[in-house]
Design a protein around this motif. Structure first.
Motif, short mmCIF file in Angstrom:
data_model
loop_
_atom_site.label_atom_id
_atom_site.label_comp_id
_atom_site.label_asym_id
_atom_site.label_seq_id
_atom_site.Cartn_x
_atom_site.Cartn_y
_atom_site.Cartn_z
N THR A 108 1.08 -1.13 0.18
CA THR A 108 -0.05 0.18 -0.29
C THR A 108 0.56 1.08 0.31
OG1 THR A 108 0.15 0.22 2.58
CG2 THR A 108 -1.47 -0.88 1.72
N PRO A 109 0.33 2.48 -0.15
CA PRO A 109 1.32 3.95 0.27
C PRO A 109 1.42 4.13 1.83
CG PRO A 109 -1.18 3.76 -1.34
CD PRO A 109 -1.67 3.20 -0.59
N ARG A 110 1.06 3.10 2.92
CA ARG A 110 1.99 3.55 3.51
C ARG A 110 2.74 2.13 4.60
NH1 ARG A 110 -3.74 5.44 6.89
NH2 ARG A 110 -3.49 6.84 5.70
N GLY A 111 2.99 1.59 3.14
CA GLY A 111 4.10 0.04 3.18
C GLY A 111 3.18 -1.21 3.32
N VAL A 112 4.08 -1.90 3.30
CA VAL A 112 3.47 -3.43 3.59
C VAL A 112 3.03 -3.60 4.16
CG1 VAL A 112 4.30 -5.69 2.86
CG2 VAL A 112 5.51 -3.90 1.35
N MET A 113 1.53 -4.25 3.88
CA MET A 113 1.00 -5.29 5.18
C MET A 113 -0.53 -6.27 4.98
SD MET A 113 -2.10 -1.43 5.60
CE MET A 113 -0.43 -0.11 6.15
N SER A 114 -0.77 -6.77 6.20
CA SER A 114 -1.80 -7.46 5.84
C SER A 114 -3.38 -7.14 5.41
CB SER A 114 -1.78 -8.94 6.95
OG SER A 114 -2.20 -7.93 8.11
N ASP A 115 -3.92 -8.00 5.02
CA ASP A 115 -5.24 -7.02 4.85
C ASP A 115 -6.05 -6.38 6.07
OD1 ASP A 115 -5.83 -9.34 6.17
OD2 ASP A 115 -7.73 -10.54 4.21
N ALA A 116 -5.62 -7.27 7.73
CA ALA A 116 -6.54 -6.79 8.36
C ALA A 116 -5.63 -5.08 9.21
CB ALA A 116 -6.26 -7.45 9.77
#
Length: 132
Positions: A108-116
């Motif tokens: 995402t634009p805010r970095g790599v993260m989980s779907d939750a």
């Protein structure tokens, strides 16, 4: 040898390592790979990882795999967005994987993260892979 899909290569190394019941696997290092491994560690799919400098300018990731009662913690790990076909998703259109038991990893634009985490941040992005 150049890799077309470095992230897919790392996921395959993890998949093959768990099938062979190895305790550790090694993969070339990159920032995206480290970010994906950080999400896998937070979600409890791997024990941990560390970056090692093999020689000047060449780093490798040493990934410690996780097992529970002899069974791998990762039942399934698949690459969704590939170099030939990128898959993007709005957060409202992101489906739950295995009825919410699995985890989708997004860039995402805010970095790599989980779907939750992406749902809490209300941000969509490129669906990198799915883990169950």
């Amino acid at each position: 040898m150049s890799l077309t899909d470095p992230l897919g290569d790392m996921l395959t190394r993890i998949r093959n390592g768990q099938r062979a019941r190895q305790s550790r696997v090694v993969s070339p290092a990159s920032r995206l790979r480290s970010d994906v491994l950080e999400v896998l560690k937070r979600e409890g799919y791997i024990r941990g990882f560390r970056a090692e400098e093999v020689r000047p300018g060449v780093r490798m990731l040493d990934i410690e795999l996780k097992y529970s009662e002899g069974e791998p913690a990762i039942k399934e790990i698949t690459r969704v967005s590939k170099p030939g076909r990128r898959v993007y998703s709005k957060i409202k259109e992101l489906p739950k994987f295995y009825n919410g038991l699995g985890v989708s990893i997004l860039s995402t634009p805010r970095g790599v993260m989980s779907d939750a985490e992406a749902r809490v941040a209300n941000v969509g992005g490129e669906v990198l892979c799915r883990v169950f």
